[in-house]
Motif scaffolding. Structure first.
Motif, PDB file in Angstrom:
ATOM      1  N   HIS A 259       0.797  -1.214   0.000  1.00  0.00           N
ATOM      2  CA  HIS A 259       0.000   0.000   0.000  1.00  0.00           C
ATOM      3  C   HIS A 259       0.840   1.280   0.000  1.00  0.00           C
ATOM      4  CE1 HIS A 259      -2.978  -2.980   1.203  1.00  0.00           C
ATOM      5  NE2 HIS A 259      -3.923  -2.100   0.975  1.00  0.00           N
ATOM      6  N   GLY A 260       2.147   1.128   0.007  1.00  0.00           N
ATOM      7  CA  GLY A 260       3.024   2.294  -0.020  1.00  0.00           C
ATOM      8  C   GLY A 260       2.944   3.148   1.228  1.00  0.00           C
ATOM      9  N   LEU A 261       2.616   2.543   2.356  1.00  0.00           N
ATOM     10  CA  LEU A 261       2.445   3.309   3.587  1.00  0.00           C
ATOM     11  C   LEU A 261       3.779   3.519   4.297  1.00  0.00           C
ATOM     12  CD1 LEU A 261      -0.776   1.572   4.988  1.00  0.00           C
ATOM     13  CD2 LEU A 261      -0.614   3.649   3.597  1.00  0.00           C
ATOM     14  N   PRO A 262       3.998   4.715   4.819  1.00  0.00           N
ATOM     15  CA  PRO A 262       5.232   4.956   5.591  1.00  0.00           C
ATOM     16  C   PRO A 262       5.189   4.201   6.910  1.00  0.00           C
ATOM     17  CG  PRO A 262       3.780   6.858   5.727  1.00  0.00           C
ATOM     18  CD  PRO A 262       3.162   5.928   4.722  1.00  0.00           C
ATOM     19  N   VAL A 263       6.347   3.952   7.482  1.00  0.00           N
ATOM     20  CA  VAL A 263       6.471   3.175   8.716  1.00  0.00           C
ATOM     21  C   VAL A 263       7.046   4.048   9.822  1.00  0.00           C
ATOM     22  CG1 VAL A 263       7.598   1.196   9.797  1.00  0.00           C
ATOM     23  CG2 VAL A 263       6.754   1.025   7.437  1.00  0.00           C
ATOM     24  N   VAL A 264       6.459   3.965  10.995  1.00  0.00           N
ATOM     25  CA  VAL A 264       6.927   4.708  12.165  1.00  0.00           C
ATOM     26  C   VAL A 264       7.333   3.715  13.245  1.00  0.00           C
ATOM     27  CG1 VAL A 264       6.311   6.321  13.993  1.00  0.00           C
ATOM     28  CG2 VAL A 264       5.401   6.642  11.690  1.00  0.00           C
ATOM     29  N   GLU A 265       8.581   3.763  13.684  1.00  0.00           N
ATOM     30  CA  GLU A 265       9.039   2.874  14.750  1.00  0.00           C
ATOM     31  C   GLU A 265       8.726   3.495  16.115  1.00  0.00           C
ATOM     32  OE1 GLU A 265      12.767   1.058  14.576  1.00  0.00           O
ATOM     33  OE2 GLU A 265      12.732   0.669  12.418  1.00  0.00           O
ATOM     34  N   ILE A 266       8.174   2.654  17.007  1.00  0.00           N
ATOM     35  CA  ILE A 266       7.788   3.120  18.337  1.00  0.00           C
ATOM     36  C   ILE A 266       8.354   2.156  19.372  1.00  0.00           C
ATOM     37  CG2 ILE A 266       5.865   3.622  19.896  1.00  0.00           C
ATOM     38  CD1 ILE A 266       4.138   4.174  17.453  1.00  0.00           C
ATOM     39  N   SER A 267       9.159   2.659  20.272  1.00  0.00           N
ATOM     40  CA  SER A 267       9.712   1.841  21.347  1.00  0.00           C
ATOM     41  C   SER A 267       8.684   1.700  22.464  1.00  0.00           C
ATOM     42  CB  SER A 267      10.979   2.478  21.907  1.00  0.00           C
ATOM     43  OG  SER A 267      11.988   2.527  20.915  1.00  0.00           O
ATOM     44  N   THR A 268       8.559   0.484  22.990  1.00  0.00           N
ATOM     45  CA  THR A 268       7.590   0.225  24.061  1.00  0.00           C
ATOM     46  C   THR A 268       8.257  -0.608  25.158  1.00  0.00           C
ATOM     47  OG1 THR A 268       6.717  -1.949  23.381  1.00  0.00           O
ATOM     48  CG2 THR A 268       5.863   0.005  22.227  1.00  0.00           C
ATOM     49  N   PRO A 269       7.640  -0.681  26.331  1.00  0.00           N
ATOM     50  CA  PRO A 269       8.163  -1.537  27.402  1.00  0.00           C
ATOM     51  C   PRO A 269       7.571  -2.946  27.362  1.00  0.00           C
ATOM     52  CG  PRO A 269       6.389  -0.187  28.264  1.00  0.00           C
ATOM     53  CD  PRO A 269       6.550   0.199  26.807  1.00  0.00           C
ATOM     54  N   TYR A 270       6.866  -3.278  26.288  1.00  0.00           N
ATOM     55  CA  TYR A 270       6.128  -4.546  26.239  1.00  0.00           C
ATOM     56  C   TYR A 270       7.019  -5.719  25.831  1.00  0.00           C
ATOM     57  CZ  TYR A 270       2.275  -1.262  26.496  1.00  0.00           C
ATOM     58  OH  TYR A 270       1.439  -0.252  26.892  1.00  0.00           O
ATOM     59  N   HIS A 271       6.477  -6.911  25.975  1.00  0.00           N
ATOM     60  CA  HIS A 271       7.242  -8.133  25.749  1.00  0.00           C
ATOM     61  C   HIS A 271       6.625  -8.966  24.628  1.00  0.00           C
ATOM     62  CE1 HIS A 271       9.424  -7.336  29.480  1.00  0.00           C
ATOM     63  NE2 HIS A 271       8.253  -6.991  29.983  1.00  0.00           N
ATOM     64  N   SER A 272       7.479  -9.548  23.810  1.00  0.00           N
ATOM     65  CA  SER A 272       7.033 -10.441  22.746  1.00  0.00           C
ATOM     66  C   SER A 272       6.744 -11.816  23.334  1.00  0.00           C
ATOM     67  CB  SER A 272       8.106 -10.554  21.658  1.00  0.00           C
ATOM     68  OG  SER A 272       8.277  -9.321  20.987  1.00  0.00           O
ATOM     69  N   ASN A 273       5.533 -12.300  23.076  1.00  0.00           N
ATOM     70  CA  ASN A 273       5.144 -13.616  23.592  1.00  0.00           C
ATOM     71  C   ASN A 273       4.471 -14.445  22.512  1.00  0.00           C
ATOM     72  OD1 ASN A 273       6.024 -13.487  26.334  1.00  0.00           O
ATOM     73  ND2 ASN A 273       4.329 -12.094  26.789  1.00  0.00           N
ATOM     74  N   TRP A 274       4.445 -15.747  22.729  1.00  0.00           N
ATOM     75  CA  TRP A 274       3.902 -16.692  21.759  1.00  0.00           C
ATOM     76  C   TRP A 274       2.903 -17.582  22.481  1.00  0.00           C
ATOM     77  CZ3 TRP A 274       7.015 -18.448  17.048  1.00  0.00           C
ATOM     78  CH2 TRP A 274       6.292 -19.357  16.278  1.00  0.00           C
ATOM     79  N   LEU A 275       1.619 -17.424  22.180  1.00  0.00           N
ATOM     80  CA  LEU A 275       0.577 -18.253  22.761  1.00  0.00           C
ATOM     81  C   LEU A 275       0.504 -19.555  21.970  1.00  0.00           C
ATOM     82  CD1 LEU A 275      -1.560 -17.948  25.073  1.00  0.00           C
ATOM     83  CD2 LEU A 275      -3.206 -17.322  23.298  1.00  0.00           C
ATOM     84  N   ASP A 276       0.971 -20.616  22.566  1.00  0.00           N
ATOM     85  CA  ASP A 276       1.123 -21.893  21.871  1.00  0.00           C
ATOM     86  C   ASP A 276      -0.228 -22.612  21.750  1.00  0.00           C
ATOM     87  OD1 ASP A 276       1.592 -24.897  21.758  1.00  0.00           O
ATOM     88  OD2 ASP A 276       3.627 -24.177  21.479  1.00  0.00           O
TER      89      ASP A 276
END
Length: 316
Positions: A259-276
């Motif tokens: 879609h040609g959309l620009p990207v904005v990086e945002i730093s967060t305090p959150y954690h990457s998790n994987w619901l198995d």
């Protein structure tokens, strides 16, 4: 009718497995106008309304919840499931109790896990009354199975998507859900990103692209129909989520390319998790049909009709 119920009803009625079944709904704020559904009006906090709703019922599907509403959390989230379970365990007709839970019981992105989150992982509610009530629901259902031997199971789902939900979850203009952009950006920055149609690339606490669990409502509906009246579901807690968590970097790359959309990086305090979801796939034979590519395609292709406004129900 809520998001899950509105999608479940036509699939239930079309499924030959449930031919001849009748439906009754206990509703407080929701409106269901369908000839196949008998309505009982009342609150889950009212034990008399709950017992009237369960009179003669064989299967209970508990989907009611309130979000961050402290004045309703105990009445609906805690007293509500207690009333349902008390009416269920003393019923002469009750056969199965099915709870729709949420990954907030394991803290979704608020707490770190050093391995995929399975049904045996510790429960870790994030701050707030909603996540607390979801933990209590799972534990109360588990204890009623231990105490009284009832036939019960729980489907633990992450953030449920339908229609254009996912597009709005990434929107800087009319955001659906969270995290709220105001926690990380100024009003001016949010307005600028809204004007360009930018896509957020969230970074987790370690600086990597955030990975968060989602499920399309059609996949949750298929899990419900598989678990309903299924002996193998008895006593089970099942994670039902997309096979792979959504990677915000992959989302940003796909939308930038398509879609040609620009990207904005945002730093967060959150954690990457994987619901198995291995247990649901193995025991129930359930499969997630909507992957990230299809989730994006559906959300960006969906065009709302004038009579299909975006409604976000919290209390009710």
């Amino acid at each position: 009718m809520g998001k899950v119920g509105a999608n479940l009803l036509p699939e239930f009625l079309a499924n030959e497995k449930f031919s001849g079944w009748s439906l009754r709904a206990l509703c407080n704020n929701r409106v269901i106008d369908h000839p196949a559904v008998e309505i009982v009006r009342g609150s889950l906090s009212d034990q008399h309304a709950v017992r009237a709703a369960l009179d003669g019922v064989t299967h209970v599907l508990h989907m009611a919840a309130v979000k961050e509403s402290p004045d309703l959390a105990i009445d609906v989230g805690v007293k509500g499931i207690f009333n349902l379970l008390e009416a269920f365990r003393t019923s002469k007709t009750a056969k199965q109790f099915l709870l729709i839970g949420g990954d907030c019981s394991v803290g979704h992105i608020f707490h770190p896990y050093d391995a995929p989150i399975t049904e045996n992982s510790p429960r870790r509610a994030y701050p707030g009354c909603y996540a607390l009530t979801k933990v209590i629901e799972e534990i109360m259902l588990e204890q009623y199975r231990i105490q009284y031997g009832i036939n019960a199971c729980s489907l633990r789902a992450p953030w449920i998507m339908e229609k254009d939900d996912f597009r709005h979850a990434l929107s800087f203009r009319d955001q659906f859900g969270g995290p709220a952009w105001g926690e990380f950006l100024t009003i001016e920055e949010i307005a600028r990103h809204a004007g360009t149609g930018a896509v957020p690339l969230l970074r987790d606490a370690k600086g990597a692209a955030l990975k968060r669990n989602f499920i399309h409502v059609s996949d949750l509906v298929s899990a419900i129909l598989l678990a309903l009246d299924n002996p193998v579901a008895n006593g089970g807690l099942f994670n039902v989520a997309m096979d792979v968590p959504v990677d915000y970097a992959t989302v940003a790359a796909q939308l930038s390319a398509s879609h040609g959309l620009p990207v904005v990086e945002i730093s967060t305090p959150y954690h990457s998790n994987w619901l198995d979801n291995t247990k649901a796939r193995m025991v129930l034979g359930w499969r997630s049909a909507v992957d990230l590519k299809l989730l994006i395609q559906r959300a960006w292709a969906y065009a709302r009709a004038p009579d299909d406004p975006r409604l976000v129900w919290y209390p009710g």
